[in-house]
Design an enzyme around this catalytic site. Structure first.
Site, PDB file in Angstrom:
ATOM      1  N   PHE A 158      -5.958  -4.304   3.539  1.00 16.04           N
ATOM      2  CA  PHE A 158      -6.690  -3.984   4.977  1.00 16.04           C
ATOM      3  C   PHE A 158      -5.860  -3.051   5.872  1.00 16.04           C
ATOM      4  CE2 PHE A 158      -8.492  -8.137   3.441  1.00 16.04           C
ATOM      5  CZ  PHE A 158      -9.813  -7.628   2.651  1.00 16.04           C
ATOM      6  N   GLU A 199       0.517  -1.587   4.539  1.00 20.49           N
ATOM      7  CA  GLU A 199       0.825   0.009   4.722  1.00 20.49           C
ATOM      8  C   GLU A 199       2.480   0.219   5.034  1.00 20.49           C
ATOM      9  OE1 GLU A 199      -0.280   4.177   6.822  1.00 20.49           O
ATOM     10  OE2 GLU A 199      -1.792   2.349   6.796  1.00 20.49           O
ATOM     11  N   GLU A 254     -13.218   2.487   5.484  1.00 16.96           N
ATOM     12  CA  GLU A 254     -13.190   1.961   7.098  1.00 16.96           C
ATOM     13  C   GLU A 254     -14.469   2.237   7.978  1.00 16.96           C
ATOM     14  OE1 GLU A 254      -8.723   2.806   8.353  1.00 16.96           O
ATOM     15  OE2 GLU A 254      -9.728   4.706   7.242  1.00 16.96           O
ATOM     16  N   ARG A 280      -7.849  -1.910   8.934  1.00 19.20           N
ATOM     17  CA  ARG A 280      -9.437  -1.201   8.507  1.00 19.20           C
ATOM     18  C   ARG A 280      -9.906  -0.481   9.768  1.00 19.20           C
ATOM     19  NH1 ARG A 280     -13.210  -4.316   4.364  1.00 19.20           N
ATOM     20  NH2 ARG A 280     -14.393  -2.511   3.641  1.00 19.20           N
ATOM     21  N   ARG A 316      -6.257   8.014  16.923  1.00 17.65           N
ATOM     22  CA  ARG A 316      -7.392   7.914  16.233  1.00 17.65           C
ATOM     23  C   ARG A 316      -8.348   7.251  17.451  1.00 17.65           C
ATOM     24  NH1 ARG A 316     -10.126   8.155  11.388  1.00 17.65           N
ATOM     25  NH2 ARG A 316      -8.401   8.939  10.268  1.00 17.65           N
ATOM     26  N   ALA A 345      -6.338   5.282   5.334  1.00 11.04           N
ATOM     27  CA  ALA A 345      -7.358   6.249   6.195  1.00 11.04           C
ATOM     28  C   ALA A 345      -8.622   6.594   5.489  1.00 11.04           C
ATOM     29  CB  ALA A 345      -6.406   7.620   6.348  1.00 11.04           C
ATOM     30  N   GLN A 368       0.669  -1.128  -0.011  1.00 15.46           N
ATOM     31  CA  GLN A 368       0.000   0.008  -0.049  1.00 15.46           C
ATOM     32  C   GLN A 368       1.091   1.191  -0.192  1.00 15.46           C
ATOM     33  OE1 GLN A 368      -2.372  -2.024   3.690  1.00 15.46           O
ATOM     34  NE2 GLN A 368      -3.244  -0.074   2.943  1.00 15.46           N
ATOM     35  N   THR A 394      -4.506  11.470  10.518  1.00 19.11           N
ATOM     36  CA  THR A 394      -4.495  12.459  11.455  1.00 19.11           C
ATOM     37  C   THR A 394      -3.021  13.254  11.702  1.00 19.11           C
ATOM     38  OG1 THR A 394      -3.705  10.554  12.861  1.00 19.11           O
ATOM     39  CG2 THR A 394      -6.130  11.314  12.864  1.00 19.11           C
TER      40      THR A 394
END
Length: 737
Positions: A239, A243, A710, A353, A321, A520, A208, A451
Site C-alpha cells: 500500500f 516504496e 488508488e 495509497r 499531489r 502511483a 515495492q 508527478t
C-alpha cells in the site's frame, strides 16, 4: 455481471481470469521472504531503537548483550563512514544508524546480530543507551508554532484570488485535520542478505522498490551497484509502505552480511513495523472559500500542512499531489493553494495509497459541505452545479479530456434512487430516536502518473523458449494487486497463446535494471506497455517465417525460428509520453497523463448513544476504460473503498504530544491491533454494489484501460460525509428534548 462480451481481437485481455497466485496464497504455498529456506550458517538481526523523540546520545553500553549466548556482534555508526551511513529516496537526510543525535523514537541506533531472531531481540533489549533530552516537536500545531518547515514550499495560483472574494456573496473559513493511517499489510518488512564471491551480495526483500533497495544497499556497503542484486518474488501487501521505508532494513542487513561474510536476515515484529516505518501523512487544511448566492463557486484559498516526520522521504511529492487534488471535481475560477512540510520528531511519514491525493480531496469536500451549509443548500446540489465540464482546465492548467464526471454523477443519482432514499431516510429519522441515518454522494478524479517525470519509465525482458512458452520479467512488483496477472494477459494476447504458457517468476534488478517503484497506480500502464514493446519486437522478427508458413502454431513457429537463428529474447521499454509539470511555469506542461474517475453513494447509520456507525449500503461506479481484468479491478475497488472508509472513519495513529499528555512525549501508542483498529468484516456495507462504466475507452493507456489502484480509495470517504447528516438528525431531536 462484469464479464465482458466476446472480443477475439482483445482476449485474453479483458477477461476476468483469476489472480495467478490466488490458489497458492489461499493454501499457504506462496512463499514470502520469511519462507525462503535460509542458507547454512545464516544469522538473524534486530535493531537497537531510540527511545527518545529528540536527544543527544551520550553513551551506548553493550556489555550485558555480549554476555548472552548466541550474540555475534553489534554494528553502529562507528562501523560506517559519513558517506555509507547516509541515505534517503530524494534527499540524503537520514542516517542508517544514528551517530550523535536521535530525532524520533524508533530510529535505528545500531544492529544486533545473533544466532536466532529471539536472541537478537533479547540482546537489543539489554543494550543501555544514555541520552540528554532536547526539546521535541511532535504535532503539526507544534511545527506551526515553531515554524519548523522544510525549505521547499510549492504554491499553485490560478485566476485572481482577491477579485474572486470581492465577488463572493458568501465566504466561509475553517480548519480541517486528517489523521495518518498505518499500512497494516499482512507481511511485515523482511529482508535476507546473502553474500557471494568477489564482493557480490544478493538481497531478498519485501519491497515495492528493488532499484532503490539495490542502490542504497550498495551505497551503505560501499559497493558498486553491479555487485548487488535485489530479488523480489511477492509481497504480502504494501500500500505504499514498502516504496521507500523497506530500504533501510535491507541496507542494514546488507552491511551486516558483508561485514560477517554470512547470510543475515531480519523480519520486523508487528509492533516494530507499525512504530518505525511511517504512516500516511497527517494533514491540516486552513481554508477560505467563496461562492455566489446561487451556489456558483468563485474562490478557494488554502494552506496545507503535512507532518513529514524527522526526514523528507517522499513528503515533497506527497504534498505536490495534494496541491494538484485540492480542487476535487469542481471548477474554482480563482484558486490559491500552498503546501508546508512540517518537520517533527516523529517517525518519518511516507507513501500510502493515494499519495496525498485523498488529503487534498478531503479538504475540498469539507469546503463544499461548509459552503452548502452556509448557503442552506444540499451538498449534492452544490457539488453537481460546480462539477467540471468536458474540456475545462484545472487550476494546474490541464484540460479534462474524455471526462465522464457529469455522466457518472447522474447515473449514480438514478441508480441509487438518491431522492427517494433521502425521503425514506428522513422518515426513518423521525421514527427512531437513537438510530439515525444519512446519505451522501461524492465523485473523484485522480491523476495518473508519477508527478516526478523521470519516474515514468519502465523496462521488461521477454524470453520465448523452444517449446513456445514465455518467461516475462518486468520492473514492477507484485503485492497482491494483480499486476503480474494483467501483464501475463498482455503478453498472451500479443503472441496469441494461452495465459498458461506465460509465466512471471520474480522481479530482479539483474534482469530489468533501473526500474521505478511500483506505485502511483501507473504500473499496469507502464509495464504492460514495456512488455508489449518487447513482444512486438519478437513478433517482428517472426513475421517473415509467419508469412512463409501461416498455418504453423506459435510453438511450431518458435522452433522453426530457433533453427533459423532468430533471436527469441527482447528487452522492452516504455516512457509515458507527457511533458510533466513545472511549478515555475505551470502553463508549460501537465503533471498527469490522464485521470481515472469514479463516484460513490453511501448510506450510514449512527447509534447516537455510543457513536457506533455502520454502512447500510454503498454503490460505486468507476470509469476504468476498457478494463484489463474486471475481476481484479472490482477487487481493487472493494479493497480501496474499505481502506478509504477506515482512514476517514475509524483509523488514527496516536503519538504522545501536548494534547495527549497521558502518553509519553514522542511515543507511538498504536503499535498493534489492540490499539489500532482497521475495518473488519462487520464494517463491509450490508449491500455493496460495484459497476464499471461502459463505453469509455481511454486512448492514453494500455489496451484503452484506466488505472485502478488508488482512485477508488477516496470514495470510501463518502461514509464520512454521510455520517454528519445522521448526527445532525440526532442533534435536532436533542434540541427538541
Amino acid at each position: 455481471d462484469h464479464t465482458p462480451s466476446e472480443d477475439t481481437e482483445r482476449a485474453p485481455v479483458g477477461k476476468p481470469i483469476p489472480h495467478q497466485s490466488a490458489l497458492a496464497q489461499c493454501t499457504g504455498e506462496a512463499r514470502y521472504v520469511d519462507d525462503i529456506p535460509t542458507p547454512s550458517g545464516s544469522l538473524h538481526s534486530a535493531f537497537l531503537l531510540s527511545k527518545r523523540p529528540h536527544a543527544k546520545i551520550i553513551s551506548i553500553n553493550i556489555s550485558e548483550a555480549e554476555q548472552i549466548p548466541g550474540f555475534i556482534t553489534f554494528i553502529s555508526a562507528k562501523d560506517m563512514t559519513d558517506d555509507t551511513n547516509t541515505h534517503g529516496p530524494v534527499n540524503r537526510d537520514e542516517e542508517l544508524f544514528r551517530e550523535n543525535i536521535v530525532t524520533s523514537t524508533g530510529q535505528p541506533i545500531g544492529l544486533v546480530v545473533a544466532e536466532t531472531h529471539n536472541i537478537a531481540k533479547e540482546a537489543a533489549r539489554k543494550i543501555k543507551v544514555d541520552y540528554e533530552d532536547l526539546p521535541a516537536i511532535i504535532s503539526i500545531n507544534d511545527a506551526r508554532e515553531a515554524k519548523s518547515f522544510w525549505k521547499i514550499q510549492h504554491e499553485i495560483r490560478d485566476g485572481d484570488i482577491e477579485k474572486g472574494f470581492e465577488e463572493a456573496d458568501v465566504v466561509v473559513t475553517g480548519e480541517v485535520k486528517m489523521a495518518g493511517q498505518n499500512h497494516f499489510y499482512l507481511e511485515t518488512n523482511a529482508s535476507l542478505a546473502v553474500p557471494g564471491e568477489d564482493g557480490e551480495l544478493t538481497i531478498f526483500a519485501s519491497t515495492q522498490n528493488p532499484d532503490k533497495t539495490q542502490y542504497f544497499t550498495a551505497s551503505c556497503c560501499g559497493l558498486p551497484e553491479h555487485k548487488v542484486v535485489c530479488r523480489m518474488k511477492r509481497m504480502g501487501g504494501a500500500f505504499g509502505g514498502k516504496e521507500t521505508r523497506s530500504v533501510f532494513i535491507s541496507a542494514a542487513v546488507g552491511v551486516a552480511a558483508m561485514k560477517l561474510n554470512k547470510p543475515v536476515k531480519m523480519v520486523l515484529d508487528r509492533d516494530e513495523d507499525m512504530w518505525i516505518t511511517g504512516t500516511r501523512h497527517p494533514f491540516m487544511g486552513v481554508y477560505k472559500a467563496g461562492a455566489k448566492k446561487d451556489g456558483t463557486l468563485v474562490a478557494l484559498d488554502v494552506d496545507l500542512y503535512s507532518n513529514a516526520g524527522y526526514s523528507t522521504d517522499l513528503s515533497e511529492s506527497v504534498m505536490d499531489r495534494a496541491l494538484f487534488h485540492i480542487d476535487g471535481t469542481y471548477k474554482f475560477p480563482n484558486l490559491r493553494v500552498k503546501g508546508y512540510l512540517c518537520m517533527t520528531n516523529t517517525t518519518t511519514n511516507t507513501a500510502f495509497r493515494g499519495f496525498g491525493g485523498p488529503q487534498g480531496l478531503f479538504v475540498c469536500e469539507t469546503v463544499m459541505t461548509h459552503l452548502a451549509d452556509e448557503l442552506k443548500m444540499e451538498p449534492e446540489i452544490l457539488r453537481f452545479k460546480n462539477m467540471y465540464k468536458l474540456g475545462q482546465k484545472t487550476h494546474f492548467r490541464q484540460a479534462l479530456e474524455d471526462s465522464p464526471l457529469r455522466r457518472l454523477w447522474q447515473e449514480m443519482m438514478n441508480e441509487t434512487d438518491y431522492k427517494g432514499r433521502s425521503d425514506s431516510i428522513a422518515k426513518f429519522n423521525e421514527q427512531h430516536r437513537w438510530k439515525k441515518r444519512g446519505i451522501s454522494i461524492i465523485a473523484t478524479k485522480f491523476g495518473i502518473s508519477f508527478t516526478a517525470k523521470f519516474l515514468n519509465q519502465a523496462g521488461a525482458l521477454v524470453n520465448v523458449y523452444k517449446d513456445g512458452t514465455v518467461l516475462v520479467t518486468h520492473g514492477g512488483t507484485e503485492m497482491g494487486q494483480g499486476l503480474h496477472t494483467k501483464v501475463i494477459q498482455v503478453a498472451a494476447r500479443e503472441f496469441g497463446i494461452p495465459v498458461s504458457d506465460v509465466h512471471i517468476s520474480e522481479t530482479a534488478t539483474d534482469k530489468v535494471p533501473n526500474s521505478s517503484p511500483t506505485a502511483a497506480s501507473a504500473s499496469s500502464d507502464m509495464y504492460g506497455m514495456a512488455v508489449l514493446n518487447a513482444c512486438e519486437q519478437i513478433n517482428a522478427r517472426l513475421a517473415g517465417l509467419r508469412a512463409e508458413s501461416p498455418n504453423l502454431s506459435f510453438k511450431e513457429l518458435v522452433l522453426k525460428a530457433y533453427f533459423a537463428r532468430i533471436d527469441l529474447s527482447a528487452h522492452g521499454f516504455y516512457a509515458t509520453p507527457f511533458k510533466g509539470f513545472n511549478f515555475d511555469d505551470p502553463e508549460a506542461g501537465a503533471p498527469f497523463n490522464y485521470f481515472t474517475y469514479g463516484a460513490s453513494c453511501t448510506e450510514v447509520e449512527v447509534d447516537v448513544l455510543t457513536g457506533d456507525s455502520r454502512m447500510i449500503r454503498a454503490d460505486v461506479v468507476m470509469d476504468l476504460g476498457k478494463s484489463l481484468n474486471p475481476a481484479i479491478d472490482v477487487g481493487q475497488i472493494e479493497g480501496g473503498f474499505l481502506q478509504g472508509f477506515g482512514w476517514s472513519m475509524i483509523e488514527e495513529p496516536v503519538w504522545g504530544c501536548k494534547e495527549l499528555g497521558w502518553i509519553r512525549e514522542g511515543d507511538c501508542f498504536t503499535r498493534g491491533p489492540g490499539t489500532y483498529k482497521i475495518p473488519a468484516s462487520d464494517d463491509i456495507p450490508f449491500e455493496f454494489n460495484i459497476r464499471l462504466l461502459d463505453d469509455s475507452p481511454n486512448k492514453k493507456a494500455i489496451h484503452s484501460s484506466r488505472a485502478v489502484g488508488e482512485p477508488p480509495f477516496f470514495l470510501g470517504a463518502s461514509a464520512h460525509f454521510a455520517a454528519p447528516k445522521a448526527i445532525a438528525a440526532g442533534r435536532e431531536d436533542a434540541v427538541k428534548d
